[in-house]
Design a protein around this motif. Structure first.
Motif, mmCIF file in Angstrom:
data_model
loop_
_atom_site.group_PDB
_atom_site.id
_atom_site.type_symbol
_atom_site.label_atom_id
_atom_site.label_comp_id
_atom_site.label_asym_id
_atom_site.label_seq_id
_atom_site.Cartn_x
_atom_site.Cartn_y
_atom_site.Cartn_z
ATOM 1 N N ARG A 248 0.794 -1.465 -0.230
ATOM 2 C CA ARG A 248 -0.181 0.074 -0.171
ATOM 3 C C ARG A 248 0.333 1.698 0.489
ATOM 4 N NH1 ARG A 248 -5.150 -1.317 1.558
ATOM 5 N NH2 ARG A 248 -5.290 -3.932 0.546
ATOM 6 N N ASN A 249 2.133 0.799 -0.437
ATOM 7 C CA ASN A 249 3.080 2.545 -0.565
ATOM 8 C C ASN A 249 3.715 2.461 -1.610
ATOM 9 O OD1 ASN A 249 5.592 3.198 0.434
ATOM 10 N ND2 ASN A 249 4.083 4.475 1.665
ATOM 11 N N PHE A 250 4.391 3.394 -2.395
ATOM 12 C CA PHE A 250 4.780 3.277 -4.015
ATOM 13 C C PHE A 250 6.340 2.934 -3.548
ATOM 14 C CE2 PHE A 250 1.339 5.162 -7.574
ATOM 15 C CZ PHE A 250 0.613 4.304 -6.972
ATOM 16 N N SER A 251 6.551 4.037 -2.295
ATOM 17 C CA SER A 251 8.081 3.912 -1.913
ATOM 18 C C SER A 251 8.815 2.331 -1.837
ATOM 19 C CB SER A 251 8.023 5.494 -1.099
ATOM 20 O OG SER A 251 7.985 6.078 -1.413
ATOM 21 N N ARG A 252 7.783 1.822 -0.793
ATOM 22 C CA ARG A 252 7.998 1.068 -0.742
ATOM 23 C C ARG A 252 8.497 -0.365 -1.554
ATOM 24 N NH1 ARG A 252 4.816 2.494 4.133
ATOM 25 N NH2 ARG A 252 3.054 0.728 3.747
ATOM 26 N N THR A 253 6.931 -0.217 -2.236
ATOM 27 C CA THR A 253 6.643 -1.174 -3.539
ATOM 28 C C THR A 253 8.576 -1.151 -3.661
ATOM 29 O OG1 THR A 253 4.836 -1.300 -3.203
ATOM 30 C CG2 THR A 253 6.236 -2.229 -5.514
ATOM 31 N N GLY A 254 8.540 0.379 -4.616
ATOM 32 C CA GLY A 254 10.075 0.691 -5.166
ATOM 33 C C GLY A 254 11.567 0.211 -5.153
ATOM 34 N N LEU B 97 11.525 -2.532 -2.203
ATOM 35 C CA LEU B 97 11.412 -4.071 -2.094
ATOM 36 C C LEU B 97 11.556 -4.816 -3.960
ATOM 37 C CD1 LEU B 97 8.254 -4.919 -0.426
ATOM 38 C CD2 LEU B 97 10.127 -5.801 0.593
ATOM 39 N N ILE B 98 11.602 -4.822 -4.888
ATOM 40 C CA ILE B 98 11.571 -5.094 -5.802
ATOM 41 C C ILE B 98 12.357 -4.038 -6.479
ATOM 42 C CG2 ILE B 98 9.086 -6.011 -6.642
ATOM 43 C CD1 ILE B 98 8.283 -3.153 -8.487
ATOM 44 N N GLY B 99 13.473 -3.514 -6.660
ATOM 45 C CA GLY B 99 14.400 -2.341 -7.178
ATOM 46 C C GLY B 99 14.069 -1.181 -8.050
ATOM 47 N N LEU B 100 13.093 -0.661 -7.781
ATOM 48 C CA LEU B 100 12.922 0.808 -8.949
ATOM 49 C C LEU B 100 12.642 1.888 -7.996
ATOM 50 C CD1 LEU B 100 9.759 -0.939 -10.735
ATOM 51 C CD2 LEU B 100 12.281 0.124 -11.384
ATOM 52 N N THR B 101 12.348 3.059 -8.906
ATOM 53 C CA THR B 101 12.731 4.896 -8.039
ATOM 54 C C THR B 101 10.795 4.654 -8.166
ATOM 55 O OG1 THR B 101 12.191 5.696 -10.507
ATOM 56 C CG2 THR B 101 14.191 5.260 -9.027
ATOM 57 N N GLN B 102 10.052 5.356 -6.625
ATOM 58 C CA GLN B 102 8.666 5.798 -6.458
ATOM 59 C C GLN B 102 8.748 6.000 -7.115
ATOM 60 O OE1 GLN B 102 7.645 8.953 -6.789
ATOM 61 N NE2 GLN B 102 5.581 7.768 -6.037
ATOM 62 N N PRO B 103 8.799 6.736 -8.365
ATOM 63 C CA PRO B 103 8.211 7.258 -9.919
ATOM 64 C C PRO B 103 7.969 5.757 -11.180
ATOM 65 C CG PRO B 103 9.599 9.286 -9.450
ATOM 66 C CD PRO B 103 10.046 7.678 -8.352
ATOM 67 N N ALA B 104 9.103 5.506 -11.137
ATOM 68 C CA ALA B 104 8.765 4.464 -12.003
ATOM 69 C C ALA B 104 7.802 3.555 -11.933
ATOM 70 C CB ALA B 104 9.681 2.804 -12.248
ATOM 71 N N VAL B 105 7.218 3.281 -10.429
ATOM 72 C CA VAL B 105 6.513 1.842 -9.716
ATOM 73 C C VAL B 105 5.267 2.770 -10.423
ATOM 74 C CG1 VAL B 105 5.091 1.618 -7.900
ATOM 75 C CG2 VAL B 105 8.127 1.556 -7.612
ATOM 76 N N SER B 106 5.060 3.981 -9.792
ATOM 77 C CA SER B 106 3.672 4.967 -10.257
ATOM 78 C C SER B 106 3.908 5.027 -11.527
ATOM 79 C CB SER B 106 4.244 6.454 -9.526
ATOM 80 O OG SER B 106 2.930 7.186 -9.845
ATOM 81 N N ARG B 107 4.485 5.169 -12.672
ATOM 82 C CA ARG B 107 4.309 4.809 -14.023
ATOM 83 C C ARG B 107 3.602 3.324 -13.883
ATOM 84 N NH1 ARG B 107 8.441 6.842 -14.946
ATOM 85 N NH2 ARG B 107 9.711 4.983 -15.395
ATOM 86 N N SER B 108 4.415 2.774 -13.771
ATOM 87 C CA SER B 108 3.635 1.307 -14.036
ATOM 88 C C SER B 108 2.239 1.194 -13.642
ATOM 89 C CB SER B 108 4.247 0.341 -13.439
ATOM 90 O OG SER B 108 4.270 -1.213 -13.600
ATOM 91 N N ILE B 109 2.364 1.091 -12.509
ATOM 92 C CA ILE B 109 0.427 1.491 -12.017
ATOM 93 C C ILE B 109 -0.246 1.975 -13.382
ATOM 94 C CG2 ILE B 109 -0.894 1.472 -10.558
ATOM 95 C CD1 ILE B 109 1.072 -0.594 -10.202
ATOM 96 N N THR B 110 0.282 3.709 -13.665
ATOM 97 C CA THR B 110 -0.621 4.121 -14.396
ATOM 98 C C THR B 110 -1.038 3.567 -16.226
ATOM 99 O OG1 THR B 110 0.390 6.434 -13.182
ATOM 100 C CG2 THR B 110 -0.544 6.765 -15.537
#
Length: 319
Positions: A18-24, A26-39
């Motif tokens: 439930r958090n973009f930064s924590r996901t990043g 865990l899986i080795g991505l930046t927070q913007p890259a996680v957000s972009r992937s979801i978008t």
């Protein structure tokens, strides 16, 4: 719909954290890259999956639905990829084998146990089916190979005999034939027989022997399983011709009221490995083929009747 595996994996991690930064992290991505992937995933689906806030991410109804069902889909995909990888490496994956009932009960359990011991990366999946259904699953490609009794039609199959075993007489201990050490086929004249039905691979062979030797019998009952035959004999409904492998592993118990006698002249059925002609076995399936062959050879050597005529088998067929 151009949805990538990476997008699905990122979404599933977001659903858990439930958090973009924590996901990043865990899986080795930046927070913007996680957000972009979801978008991008939302754009492909045409649905909003998450509600974004400054502190955490909340799933929408569509997001909850996807997060609930997605793990099973990804697990199935992992299993499929392991199967395919096993074809290349010959060390890990799933092999599907179809087998006739008496073989499923008396040969295949030891093969599966041995597979777990010797090849922990291999999953040997058994389909227990009557002979015709086993052959159909081999020809359709549903299974890698089958274990059957000598099939009548072999044109579309590659076959290897792994075991020869005799037909025997089973009868009540008080029956007149029980007093004989060996029973001639012709001694069955006039007897009521309880036999496996025509779905069995053995029935055709038994009928051929009786006809060739001119034995006149009445088929009193036709059943699907050897266990049913034994109950019929205990009830006094006749005698039976059975393959040796149909016998209980420890023979008939002392209180069963049944006995078994060799039939002369000896008539055998051939147990065979079969695969679709011109279809190459994967390295993993070749390993399983070899394992079943070797276990059948051990079974033949352990039997004082079968071992006299057992023969070494050739290597697994290759296209």
């Amino acid at each position: 719909m151009n949805v990538t595996l990476r997008q699905l994996q990122v979404f599933l991690s977001v659903a858990e954290t439930r958090n973009f930064s924590r996901t990043g992290n865990l899986i080795g991505l930046t927070q913007p890259a996680v957000s972009r992937s979801i978008t991008e995933l939302e754009a492909q689906l045409g649905l909003q999956l998450v509600n974004r806030t400054t502190r955490e991410v909340e799933l929408t109804d569509a997001g909850h639905s996807l997060a609930t069902r997605l793990p099973r889909v990804l697990d199935d995909l992992d299993s499929t990829l392991l199967d395919v990888a096993g074809m290349a490496t010959g060390r890990r994956g799933r092999v599907r084998v179809a087998s006739s009932p008496t073989l499923s009960a008396n040969l295949m359990p030891e093969c599966i146990a041995l597979c777990h011991e010797l090849h922990p990366g291999m999953e040997l999946m058994l389909l227990d089916r009557v002979q015709n259904a086993t052959l159909a699953s081999v020809l359709s490609g549903e299974v890698d190979f089958g274990v059957v009794i000598d099939p009548e039609e072999r044109e579309a199959l590659t076959c290897e005999t792994i075991l020869s075993e005799p037909f025997l007489l089973a009868c009540p201990k008080e029956h007149r034939l029980a007093s004989l050490q060996q029973v001639r086929w012709k001694d069955l004249n006039g007897e009521s027989l309880v036999l496996l039905d025509h779905a069995s691979g053995s029935r055709r062979l038994i009928d051929e022997v009786l006809a060739r030797l001119g034995v006149q019998c009445t088929v009193a009952q036709e059943v699907g399983h050897s266990t049913t035959i034994f109950r019929m004999l205990e009830a006094g409904l006749g005698v039976a011709v059975i393959p040796q492998m149909a016998l209980p592993p420890q023979g008939f118990a002392g209180d069963s009221g049944l006995c078994v006698r060799p039939l002369t002249p000896r008539m055998d059925r051939q147990v065979m490995l079969v695969q679709r002609r011109n279809r190459a076995l994967s390295p993993l399936a070749q390993t399983a083929w070899q394992l079943v062959r070797e276990q059948a050879a051990k079974l033949a050597q352990a039997s004082p009747i079968t071992s006299r005529n057992s023969r070494p088998a050739a290597g697994p067929p290759r296209a």
